[in-house]
Write a protein that holds these residues in place. Structure first.
Motif, PDB file in Angstrom:
ATOM      1  N   ILE A 146       0.639  -1.397  -0.099  1.00 43.92           N
ATOM      2  CA  ILE A 146      -0.098   0.044  -0.066  1.00 43.92           C
ATOM      3  C   ILE A 146       0.986   1.222   0.058  1.00 43.92           C
ATOM      4  O   ILE A 146       1.824   1.425   0.701  1.00 43.92           O
ATOM      5  N   ILE A 147       0.766   2.136  -0.934  1.00 47.71           N
ATOM      6  CA  ILE A 147       1.307   3.541  -1.154  1.00 47.71           C
ATOM      7  C   ILE A 147       0.865   4.420  -0.122  1.00 47.71           C
ATOM      8  O   ILE A 147      -0.249   4.620  -0.348  1.00 47.71           O
ATOM      9  N   THR A 148       1.509   5.068   0.191  1.00 49.15           N
ATOM     10  CA  THR A 148       1.129   6.248   1.495  1.00 49.15           C
ATOM     11  C   THR A 148       2.167   7.486   1.147  1.00 49.15           C
ATOM     12  O   THR A 148       3.162   7.309   0.331  1.00 49.15           O
ATOM     13  N   PHE A 149       2.011   8.597   1.802  1.00 49.59           N
ATOM     14  CA  PHE A 149       2.781   9.605   1.507  1.00 49.59           C
ATOM     15  C   PHE A 149       3.469  10.130   2.672  1.00 49.59           C
ATOM     16  O   PHE A 149       2.995  10.164   3.955  1.00 49.59           O
ATOM     17  N   GLU A 150       4.460  10.947   2.432  1.00 46.54           N
ATOM     18  CA  GLU A 150       5.330  11.824   3.389  1.00 46.54           C
ATOM     19  C   GLU A 150       4.485  12.693   3.925  1.00 46.54           C
ATOM     20  O   GLU A 150       3.366  13.432   3.534  1.00 46.54           O
ATOM     21  N   GLN A 151       4.625  12.967   5.405  1.00 52.25           N
ATOM     22  CA  GLN A 151       3.847  13.748   6.370  1.00 52.25           C
ATOM     23  C   GLN A 151       2.370  13.328   6.497  1.00 52.25           C
ATOM     24  O   GLN A 151       1.705  14.033   7.291  1.00 52.25           O
ATOM     25  N   SER A 152       1.952  12.340   6.097  1.00 53.63           N
ATOM     26  CA  SER A 152       0.891  11.755   6.343  1.00 53.63           C
ATOM     27  C   SER A 152       0.459  11.089   7.808  1.00 53.63           C
ATOM     28  O   SER A 152       1.644  11.081   8.395  1.00 53.63           O
ATOM     29  N   GLY A 182      11.613   4.332  18.099  1.00 55.24           N
ATOM     30  CA  GLY A 182      11.483   3.341  19.303  1.00 55.24           C
ATOM     31  C   GLY A 182      10.643   2.047  19.296  1.00 55.24           C
ATOM     32  O   GLY A 182      10.556   1.366  20.294  1.00 55.24           O
ATOM     33  N   PHE A 183       9.909   1.915  18.256  1.00 54.45           N
ATOM     34  CA  PHE A 183       9.073   0.607  17.915  1.00 54.45           C
ATOM     35  C   PHE A 183       9.759  -0.401  17.122  1.00 54.45           C
ATOM     36  O   PHE A 183       8.911  -1.333  16.924  1.00 54.45           O
ATOM     37  N   GLN A 218       5.501   9.878   8.881  1.00 52.52           N
ATOM     38  CA  GLN A 218       6.232  10.658   9.725  1.00 52.52           C
ATOM     39  C   GLN A 218       7.094   9.760  10.744  1.00 52.52           C
ATOM     40  O   GLN A 218       6.415   9.073  11.381  1.00 52.52           O
ATOM     41  N   GLU A 219       8.359   9.880  10.625  1.00 50.42           N
ATOM     42  CA  GLU A 219       9.390   9.057  11.246  1.00 50.42           C
ATOM     43  C   GLU A 219       9.090   9.214  12.540  1.00 50.42           C
ATOM     44  O   GLU A 219       9.367   8.281  13.491  1.00 50.42           O
TER      45      GLU A 219
END
Length: 380
Positions: free
Chosen positions: A115-121, A141-142, A135-136
């Motif tokens: 599934i393609i998602t987007f930066e800052q989503s 930590g996970f 969002q990193e």
């Protein structure tokens, strides 16, 4: 000492009551609430119709298992899918759960896993929804994330095209990235997504958890774009403050969710469904939506008149962001002092999410308070 985990940066305010757009703390101080529970309290605090619905339903039935038929769920599903390409609904308790359901449905229907998602989503904090989020800071930590998501730049058709292969089940996006900085999808990008999905047989998932249920001036934000979604997720404003989420899908996806393939204990309980039905009956009225559009134009006009050009006002409906080009943490604290509650959307953006019932007088007051906070520092 606290008996709570410290996973929230809590503000030193204890809110105890509210009516409409006004909330009050335990010391008697009143605030204009331009957060509304982060786009949740869509009809304002303690709306009389919602209060009455909760009272009436609470004396009948709060919870039954989804093992039993629910005409009330059927009615709400019909209301949400009316005059759309959607045909079926699944009810849950939150936006993250709705997005988990959407991810599972897309993978099961297509037999594919990417599934393609987007930066800052932002799609939620459960493990699948967190992996989908671009969002990193949400993931730190996970450990290793689920491998079935590809994150590409937002509003970049070439990058999206390069990410497509035979393993892609769906493209998942927000029409406006609320948590990510109030970034609106471009017409060029929605055209590209629609074209790719049609030509490649890829599903389109639209996350309307924050933008849906009238927040942008239409029932759903995608209605103002060229997107042709196969799956849509809802929560936040759907319950007007009561927890409920929903996933809508087209008729072609019906056979993918067979008995036992997905479920929830509390999702779609009678109390939540009755409240959500009351909310959408109000908000989906054409005159109400026109009022939201009018209030949006009024608020944007007031902000643009009051603030210098370096403050970038963006967004749609009553989901607006003010990019201050610097860290806004101190601005938000100062706004609280003068009686205005707002929330961040990324480090430099103040997000405005008043109830959809906000008045022009309250908008005037909020802009005056916000101007006093934003402009005084710029003079020093």
């Amino acid at each position: 000492m606290t008996f709570l985990f410290k996973n929230y940066s809590r503000r030193p305010i204890h809110l105890v009551s509210g009516k409409g757009t006004i909330v009050q703390d335990d010391k008697g101080k009143q605030y204009l609430d331009f957060i509304s529970g982060i786009a949740v309290v869509s009809l304002g605090h303690a709306h009389p119709a919602i209060v009455e619905t909760i009272k009436n339903q609470s004396e009948k039935l709060w919870h039954v298992s989804n093992l039993f038929e629910s005409p009330e769920q059927e009615k709400l599903a019909e209301t949400l899918t009316k005059n759309t390409r959607f045909a079926h609904a699944f009810f849950c308790n939150s936006g993250a759960e709705a997005n988990e359901a959407a991810i599972k449905l897309a993978r099961k229907h297509t037999g594919k896993h990417v599934i393609i998602t987007f930066e800052q989503s932002f799609h939620g904090r459960t493990f699948g929804a967190m992996a989908a989020t671009g969002q990193e800071k949400i993931k730190q930590g996970f450990g290793p994330m689920l491998e079935s998501f590809r994150t590409v730049p937002f509003n970049d058709p070439a990058a999206l095209e390069a990410a497509i292969d035979d393993d892609v089940a769906a493209i998942m996006l927000e029409v406006i990235q609320g948590e990510g900085g109030v970034h609106e999808v471009t017409a060029e990008f929605t055209d590209a997504i629609a074209g790719i999905c049609k030509s490649k047989g890829i599903l389109c998932i639209v996350d309307e958890v924050q933008t849906g249920i009238g927040r942008t001036g239409t029932r759903y934000a995608y209605e103002q774009t060229s997107l042709v979604p196969d799956i849509m997720t809802l929560a936040k404003g759907l319950g007007g403050g009561f927890p409920i989420g929903a996933m809508l899908g087209t008729a072609e996806l019906f056979d993918a969710f067979t008995p036992g393939s997905h479920g929830t204990t509390f999702g779609g309980n009678p109390l939540a469904i009755s409240v959500a039905q009351t909310v959408v009956d109000y908000i989906f009225d054409g005159s109400f939506l026109k009022e939201v559009q009018h209030k949006s134009d009024y608020l944007i006009g007031k902000l643009e008149s009051a603030l210098p050009k370096q403050f970038d006002v963006r967004g749609k409906g009553l989901l607006l962001g003010i990019d201050c080009k610097e860290d806004v943490t101190s601005f938000i604290s100062k706004a609280e002092v003068v009686g205005l509650l707002v929330v961040q959307a990324g480090p430099t953006v103040i997000r405005l999410l008043p109830p959809l019932t906000v008045t022009e007088e309250e908008i005037d007051q909020a802009v005056d308070l916000l101007s006093s906070v934003l402009l005084i520092p710029s003079l020093n």
